[in-house]
Scaffold this motif. Structure first.
Motif, PDB file in Angstrom:
ATOM      1  N   ARG A  14       0.888  -1.216   0.023  1.00  0.00           N
ATOM      2  CA  ARG A  14       0.025  -0.139   0.134  1.00  0.00           C
ATOM      3  C   ARG A  14       0.958   1.222  -0.143  1.00  0.00           C
ATOM      4  O   ARG A  14       0.493   1.997  -0.996  1.00  0.00           O
ATOM      5  N   THR A  15       2.120   1.205   0.820  1.00  0.00           N
ATOM      6  CA  THR A  15       2.863   2.547   0.841  1.00  0.00           C
ATOM      7  C   THR A  15       3.442   2.596  -0.503  1.00  0.00           C
ATOM      8  O   THR A  15       3.744   3.623  -1.111  1.00  0.00           O
ATOM      9  N   ALA A  16       3.815   1.564  -1.058  1.00  0.00           N
ATOM     10  CA  ALA A  16       4.594   1.509  -2.485  1.00  0.00           C
ATOM     11  C   ALA A  16       3.524   2.247  -3.430  1.00  0.00           C
ATOM     12  O   ALA A  16       3.980   2.999  -4.305  1.00  0.00           O
ATOM     13  N   LEU A  17       2.306   1.742  -3.435  1.00  0.00           N
ATOM     14  CA  LEU A  17       1.275   2.159  -4.469  1.00  0.00           C
ATOM     15  C   LEU A  17       0.989   3.708  -4.310  1.00  0.00           C
ATOM     16  O   LEU A  17       0.617   4.251  -5.114  1.00  0.00           O
ATOM     17  N   HIS A  18       0.967   4.079  -2.789  1.00  0.00           N
ATOM     18  CA  HIS A  18       0.712   5.502  -2.541  1.00  0.00           C
ATOM     19  C   HIS A  18       1.884   6.178  -3.136  1.00  0.00           C
ATOM     20  O   HIS A  18       1.670   7.602  -3.655  1.00  0.00           O
ATOM     21  N   ASP A  19       2.985   5.980  -3.113  1.00  0.00           N
ATOM     22  CA  ASP A  19       4.066   6.625  -3.302  1.00  0.00           C
ATOM     23  C   ASP A  19       3.967   6.604  -5.038  1.00  0.00           C
ATOM     24  O   ASP A  19       4.377   7.882  -5.723  1.00  0.00           O
ATOM     25  N   GLN A  20       3.713   5.610  -5.683  1.00  0.00           N
ATOM     26  CA  GLN A  20       3.466   5.697  -7.373  1.00  0.00           C
ATOM     27  C   GLN A  20       2.478   6.553  -7.688  1.00  0.00           C
ATOM     28  O   GLN A  20       2.520   7.336  -8.535  1.00  0.00           O
TER      29      GLN A  20
END
Length: 146
Positions: A70-76
């Protein structure tokens, strides 16, 4: 007189008639079924606790993996939103239009999609290029302005 003195005085046959005998305090027959039931309940309780604890730990690992994702997708998402904002800025759009040899329009015309009617009038571009629009209903180009 005590019991010992009386029993010592009685003959052996008389002592047997009085019914005095020694009795073992523990039962002669053990209840194996009850012991097996108790052992089964304890073993199944420990097994259930182990299975539940393992499932909880696995759920914790899945949750931590999903939080990382979720954190990686938010950053993306943030990165893509910044790129989109940069690309749709008026300066970048004007630069992209110049690369395609487009020139700014002095007047605009719009097409209403519901009935295909054209509102407004597009005027001639200053550097001599003309605009040709095909009408979707007739397929006939509009006359060119001179």
């Amino acid at each position: 007189m005590s019991q010992m003195t009386i029993s010592a005085r009685l003959p052996r046959a008389a002592r047997a008639r009085t019914g005095a005998r020694s009795v073992d305090a523990s039962p002669a027959r053990t209840n194996i079924g009850f012991l097996l039931l108790c052992a089964f309940i304890v073993a199944s309780s420990f097994t259930a606790v182990l299975v539940l604890n393992t499932a909880r730990a696995e759920g914790s690992y899945v949750l931590s993996r999903l939080e990382v994702q979720r954190t990686a997708l938010h950053d993306q998402k943030v990165t893509l939103a910044e790129e989109l904002a940069e690309k749709e800025s008026p300066e970048n759009l004007a630069g992209a239009a110049e690369k395609l040899k487009m020139v700014p329009s002095t007047s605009t015309a719009t097409v209403r999609l519901s009935d295909g009617s054209i509102t407004g009038v597009a005027s001639k571009v200053e550097d001599g290029h003309t605009i040709t629009v095909d009408l979707p209903s007739t397929g006939i180009p509009l006359p060119k302005d001179d």
